[in-house]
Design a protein around this motif. Structure first.
Motif, PDB file in Angstrom:
ATOM      1  N   SER A 161       0.743  -1.374   0.052  1.00 25.83           N
ATOM      2  CA  SER A 161       0.033   0.127   0.112  1.00 25.83           C
ATOM      3  C   SER A 161       0.829   1.126   0.086  1.00 25.83           C
ATOM      4  CB  SER A 161      -0.834  -0.008   1.074  1.00 25.83           C
ATOM      5  OG  SER A 161      -1.811  -1.230   1.390  1.00 25.83           O
ATOM      6  N   LEU A 162       2.145   1.193   0.548  1.00 31.03           N
ATOM      7  CA  LEU A 162       2.791   2.250   0.796  1.00 31.03           C
ATOM      8  C   LEU A 162       3.530   2.412  -0.719  1.00 31.03           C
ATOM      9  CD1 LEU A 162       4.374   4.460   2.469  1.00 31.03           C
ATOM     10  CD2 LEU A 162       6.110   2.702   3.166  1.00 31.03           C
ATOM     11  N   TRP A 181      -4.389   6.488  -0.394  1.00 33.35           N
ATOM     12  CA  TRP A 181      -3.870   5.498   0.461  1.00 33.35           C
ATOM     13  C   TRP A 181      -5.020   4.263   0.663  1.00 33.35           C
ATOM     14  CZ3 TRP A 181      -0.095   3.434   2.780  1.00 33.35           C
ATOM     15  CH2 TRP A 181      -0.151   2.706   3.813  1.00 33.35           C
ATOM     16  N   LEU A 182      -6.363   4.552   0.572  1.00 31.07           N
ATOM     17  CA  LEU A 182      -7.220   3.605   0.538  1.00 31.07           C
ATOM     18  C   LEU A 182      -7.416   2.997  -0.842  1.00 31.07           C
ATOM     19  CD1 LEU A 182      -9.711   2.432   2.072  1.00 31.07           C
ATOM     20  CD2 LEU A 182     -11.355   4.070   1.023  1.00 31.07           C
ATOM     21  N   PHE A 240      -6.190  -2.095  -3.583  1.00 32.41           N
ATOM     22  CA  PHE A 240      -5.799  -2.781  -4.978  1.00 32.41           C
ATOM     23  C   PHE A 240      -4.439  -3.531  -4.424  1.00 32.41           C
ATOM     24  CE2 PHE A 240      -2.775  -2.185  -8.936  1.00 32.41           C
ATOM     25  CZ  PHE A 240      -3.469  -3.399  -9.344  1.00 32.41           C
ATOM     26  N   SER A 241      -3.748  -3.684  -3.482  1.00 33.55           N
ATOM     27  CA  SER A 241      -2.735  -4.358  -2.725  1.00 33.55           C
ATOM     28  C   SER A 241      -3.478  -5.917  -2.355  1.00 33.55           C
ATOM     29  CB  SER A 241      -2.021  -4.018  -1.652  1.00 33.55           C
ATOM     30  OG  SER A 241      -1.240  -2.682  -2.086  1.00 33.55           O
TER      31      SER A 241
END
Length: 615
Positions: free
Chosen positions: A284-285, A298-299, A304-305
């Motif tokens: 995510s990062l 970020w969401l 997606f991750s």
């Protein structure tokens, strides 16, 4: 006849030299106790050597008991033992098949001899009892279990049928210095238990008089009808300290269940979850910084991750138009995600399978129990104790070492969870929630295992062991002397000797003394029995106060009026045909029975004292 190196060895017993004797088959366990009590009461006894080992034969030989070796088959051996003139045949061999064979052969040889057989198989017992004639078919477990259950439930009241009346034996604490008459009026005193300090054994006073002085801390065993107790304002509504622990609330039970489930998982599962969660956070990062056209929040990056790790795609995001390094990262993310997910699912599957197995052995079912009774040992005694406790409304957990135990089907039918493991280990006792139980019954067939388990349980309750709220630990011990030593040394109040509880029934049935029940007071066993005063008996014309000081006549049914007097006056005299209901230590009652036969049985001679080798 084959010679035996243990004197005295008899040949065939001649009826003119020995008559009215008792033939005992089997000396292991209860058999030796039966022979001892028969001989101490003055009875002539003959034992069969093929059902005993050398040590046991040496013991009975020292008493002068007759020994007959095998004659090749049961009929010939019983004939050699003098069955034609015997008073009774007692079959207490460890093998039920042998007991069945001997009892049937004895009845075939002589249909009027008393045959007393130990048969634990209830179906066979009922079949044999149907045409057994004089005698009885007895089951040691059935006889001993009621006393064990009473100790587990800490009941202070024991009910017994005497004639047409129901009598109650109540163990009542003494709260002030007085006499038994001053505290309990005309109730019949059966025993007084006087606790001792330290490791000394408690003192039991048998059948004291009503003017016997008592002090606070003593426990008086008093007998009477419910009406008698009501007249003395003794409250019998609440059966002593039959404590049931409060069932925990829903919130606590829910938290306990959650904690239990979390403990069920393998620690590797938590590592796999941690790696997978770290991978999603790291991805995510990376996506929130490096994903372009469009820019991800970020969401979006987190979504997606997760989508990539789960190898599902909804067409809303793609790595096709991203930088090469990000596409390489996507390849790594999918491979690592699949691997972590597979490991996670493997641990979940393992937990679910283990949980199903765990349910089958009872660990999950026992997790939320409180105030239950733990029964250690799923043998003939253990399953009977568990069934009796379930019938009384108690939750039960069984601890058993053998996963192939033949009584597992019975336990499942009772709905009782079974914990498999070594009962001497703390982990097994914790799985059975012994610390939350209201009683523990240690019922295996091994004395040392029972003692070691009881000590392990005692250690779990060390904080309150000396207090009045101590959980009762009822321990089955075959060796009576060992049981008394353990009780004194470790402070156990409920060490039950099965031979002590059940031998009176066999001895009484063999001699014609009808045993109505037995009950323990500390380590002393008392027996309730009925005796018919035969014409010509030495009891006819005898006054009540002339009997043994340790025997109490609690009721008397007169032959002329057929009315039962209770309690009879001390000066009342027996008459021929009367039915006397007696209570006392069974050695004393057997002495009364022997005395009753002296007048009309010229062969009923007194015997020398026999040392109490069983303790």
């Amino acid at each position: 006849m084959t010679e035996l190196a243990v004197p005295p060895v008899t040949g065939p017993v001649a009826p003119d030299t020995v008559a009215g004797h008792v033939i005992v088959c089997g000396l292991r366990g209860i058999g030796l106790r039966i022979v001892e009590q028969l001989h101490r009461s003055g009875e002539r006894v003959v034992v069969l050597a093929e059902y005993a080992d050398r040590t046991q034969l040496e013991v009975v030989a020292a008493w002068g008991v007759g020994i007959v070796v095998s004659q090749g088959n049961s009929a010939a051996t019983l004939t050699a033992a003098g069955i034609s003139a015997a008073r009774a045949v007692v079959c207490v061999v460890e093998s039920e098949i042998a007991n069945l064979e001997i009892s049937l052969v004895a009845r075939e040889l002589r249909d009027d001899v008393r045959v007393v057989a130990q048969l634990s198989n209830q179906a066979i017992g009922r079949a044999v009892a149907g045409g057994n004639g004089p005698g009885a078919v007895l089951d040691v477990a059935d006889l001993a279990v009621p006393g064990i259950v009473e100790a587990c439930l800490r009941r202070r009241i024991h009910a017994m049928e005497i004639g047409d009346e129901t009598f109650l034996l109540a163990r009542l604490p003494v709260d002030r210095p007085s006499t038994l008459r001053g505290l309990f009026g005309p109730l019949a005193p059966i025993a007084v238990l006087r606790p001792a300090a330290g490791h000394l054994a408690a003192t039991v006073v048998d059948c004291p008089g009503r003017d016997f002085p008592v002090r606070p801390g003593d426990v008086a065993a008093m007998l009477g009808t419910a009406e008698d107790f009501a007249h003395q304002n003794v409250d019998l509504e609440h059966d002593a300290v039959d404590a049931v622990r409060v069932r925990p609330g829903r919130l606590r039970r829910g938290l306990t269940a959650i904690v239990g489930v979390l403990r069920d998982f393998d620690r590797g599962l938590y590592k796999a979850v941690a790696v997978l969660a770290g991978l999603v956070v790291l991805s995510s990062l990376v996506l929130s910084v490096g994903y372009a056209s469009p820019k991800m929040s970020w969401l979006d990056a987190w979504y997606f991750s997760t989508e990539t790790v789960a190898t599902v795609g909804y067409g809303d995001f793609s790595f096709v138009d991203q930088a090469p390094w990000l596409r390489i990262w996507a390849i790594f993310l999918m491979c690592a995600g699949i691997t972590c997910t597979a490991v996670l699912m493997a641990f979940l599957t393992d937990m679910l399978v283990s949980r199903r197995l765990g349910d089958s052995i009872g660990r999950r079912r026992a997790r939320n129990l409180s105030g239950h009774v733990v029964v250690v040992g799923l043998g003939t005694f253990g399953i009977r104790v568990a069934a009796a406790l379930v019938a009384s409304g108690r939750a039960v957990v069984v601890v058993e070492r053998d996963s192939g135990n033949r009584f597992l089907a019975d336990a499942r039918e009772l709905g009782v969870p079974v914990i498999f493991g070594d009962s001497t280990l703390r982990s097994t006792l914790d799985a059975a929630r012994v610390a939350e139980s209201s009683a523990v019954a240690v019922m295996t067939s091994n004395d040392m295992v029972n003692i070691e388990t009881a000590i392990a349980v005692r250690d779990m309750f060390s904080a309150q062991w000396a207090g009045t709220g101590a959980v009762p630990v009822v321990t089955r011990v075959f060796d009576r002397s060992l049981g008394r030593t353990v009780a004194r040394r470790f402070g156990f109040e409920n060490v039950q000797s099965t031979e002590e509880l059940t031998a009176p029934y066999f001895v009484g049935a063999a001699l014609g003394l009808e045993v109505l029940g037995s009950f323990p007071v500390a380590q002393q066993t008392f027996m309730v029995s009925r005796l018919t005063v035969e014409p010509g008996s030495s009891l006819a014309g005898l006054a009540m106060n002339e009997l043994s000081a340790n025997t109490r006549v609690i009721a008397l049914t007169r032959a002329d009026t057929c009315r039962m007097e209770h309690p009879p006056r001390r000066g009342t005299r027996f008459k021929a045909g009367d039915l006397a209901y007696l209570v006392g230590p069974y050695e004393e009652l057997l002495g009364v029975l022997h005395r009753a036969r002296l007048a009309d049985d010229p062969l009923a001679v007194d015997r020398p004292a026999v040392p109490d080798v069983t303790g």
